[in-house]
Scaffold this active site. Structure first.
Site: not given
Ligand code: UGA
Length: 434
Positions: A30, A35, A152-153, A253, A260, A320
């Site tokens: 980095d 960091k 995809f994490l 919600g 992302c 989240k």
């Molecule tokens: C997302 C994807 O799920 C990952 O697979 C991807 O790797 C990542 O983006 C990325 O591009 O790096 P992330 O943003 O960490 O992951 O979190 P999520 O769990 O997907 O939630 C995203 C948002 O959607 C949150 O604000 C959550 O509250 C909302 N959400 C999620 C809902 O409103 N309803 C749901 O049913 C699920």
């Protein structure tokens, strides 16, 4: 395998730590000296459940180390991953300057064959550009391959997602690079999907857009439920039981946020327009996401009437649960909507408050030391992020502490029947009473 990872943000750090944990030798690079020093001193600059333990374990086992030098990383690894930020530009398209800079830096120190892997989320055809750049700036004409390997994490469960992925996507155009990539992923026991580079890059944007679409779909249904007296949770269960649809990402919600989905949707729209194949459906997905929050704030206004000088509590500010990430958090947007209307906002979040104050994301908000402190004398409580801590709280105590027991549950965390029985005036999303 000897691996280097350039960029120690969420993706780079978690990937590096997990690669080391399955037995590879990993160098995390980095250019932020602070960091690197923090990481070397044993501290982890982000909150991600389980990450600190994995990092400590692998640093102690001498499989993981940190450096500022790209040359150090490239020299001592067979495969070099790029995991630097790809932030949005004002028009929604992706700023690729960090990727380009790293490609030039790699080119400057490349002396023998390496596989250069793009892990950052990038527009389709970026791999071609990275290869062109390395070719142009590497005076010695060294042989190399570029590979796309999207990640995809999810934040909050990143270590588990990385260790147990549904699939591993490898976009490669040559057998030599593919063989090395397969060796890296051998210990993960997940299906490996091999594609060309362009398809792998597209898979990432297409996946995130589809997940955001699912969320907006159920949020649009939630508005219909509220207008008709149906229950969105039951509708989600009913449609989600169809295997072709699936129940996950159908939780209605306040809408999606984070670093992302909002960024990737804007990017994918811009990419599709640049390619002359505009993906207009995604504009509606964005619109529903915005409307969902506006409907929620309207519901608060309609119920409480004048918001000026009213004490309103907010539980949860991160985008989240289980993360300290506050980027593009809808909870923060809601807090700012209320502050703009003159409300006194008392907030509590288990991990996000320090960062919000540091970045001055909510000027005027009052941060409280606990969930109970936040509801003290409040005329309403907004549940904006569904941290588990809020599930375990004594709701009788909450009711006693509040001035008037009104709850706006932006994540459908609580059961409407139980809340009503406890004496709360309860408003969920797309549910009876909502
Ligand atoms: C997302 C994807 O799920 C990952 O697979 C991807 O790797 C990542 O983006 C990325 O591009 O790096 P992330 O943003 O960490 O992951 O979190 P999520 O769990 O997907 O939630 C995203 C948002 O959607 C949150 O604000 C959550 O509250 C909302 N959400 C999620 C809902 O409103 N309803 C749901 O049913 C699920």
């Amino acid at each position: 395998m000897d691996i280097s990872i350039i960029g120690s943000g969420y993706v780079g750090l978690v990937t590096g730590a997990c690669f080391a944990d399955v037995g590879h030798n990993v160098i995390c690079v980095d250019n932020d000296r602070k960091k690197v020093e923090t990481l070397r001193s044993g501290k982890v600059p982000i909150y991600e459940p389980g990450l600190e333990e994995v990092i400590h374990r692998n640093v102690s086992a001498h499989r993981l180390r940190f450096t500022e030098s790209t040359e150090d990383g490239v020299k001592h690894s067979q495969v070099v991953f790029i995991a630097v930020p790809t932030p949005p530009l004002a028009n929604g398209s992706v700023d690729l300057t960090y990727i380009e800079k790293v490609a030039r830096e790699i080119a400057a120190v490349l002396t023998e064959y390496r596989v250069i892997v793009d892990k950052s989320t990038v527009p389709v055809k970026t791999g071609e550009k990275v290869a062109d750049t390395i070719r142009r700036y590497n005076k010695a004409g060294v042989d190399f391959d570029v590979v796309s390997n999207p990640e995809f994490l999810r934040e909050g469960c990143a270590v588990n997602d990385l260790m147990n992925p549904d699939r591993i996507v490898i976009g490669a155009n040559g057998d030599r690079a593919l063989a090395l990539m397969k060796k890296i992923y051998e210990p993960f026991m997940a299906p490996i999907m091999v594609t060309d580079i362009n398809s792998a890059e597209l898979i990432k944007h297409a996946a995130n857009s589809f997940l955001a679409l699912k969320i907006s779909y159920i949020n649009a249904i939630s508005a219909i439920c509220e207008a008709s007296g149906a229950d969105v949770e039951k509708v989600a269960d009913g449609i989600g039981a169809d295997k072709r649809i699936g129940r996950s990402f159908l939780n209605a919600g306040l809408g999606y946020g984070g670093s992302c989905f909002p960024k990737d949707l804007a990017a994918f729209i811009a990419i599709s327009e640049q390619l002359g194949a505009p993906f207009t459906l995604l504009k509606e997905v964005q619109e529903i996401n915005k409307t969902q929050r506006e409907r929620f704030v309207k519901k608060i206004r309609d119920t409480l009437w004048v918001l000026k000088d009213k004490k309103i509590a907010i539980w949860g500010l991160t985008f989240k649960p289980d993360t300290d990430d506050v980027r593009s958090s809808v909870a923060i947007d809601v807090a700012n909507d209320l502050l703009r209307e003159g409300a006194v906002v008392q907030a509590y979040d288990p991990k996000g408050m320090a960062r919000i104050e540091e970045l001055k994301l909510c000027p005027g908000i009052e941060m409280k030391g606990s969930a109970l402190e936040a509801v003290s004398d409040a005329e309403a409580l907004i549940l904006a992020t569904e941290w588990n801590e809020f599930n375990n709280i004594d709701l009788d105590e909450v009711k006693k502490a509040m001035h008037t027991p009104i709850i706006f549950d932006g994540r459908n965390l609580f059961d409407p029947g139980t809340m009503t029985q406890l004496g709360f005036q309860y408003y969920g999303i797309g549910r009876a009473g909502g």
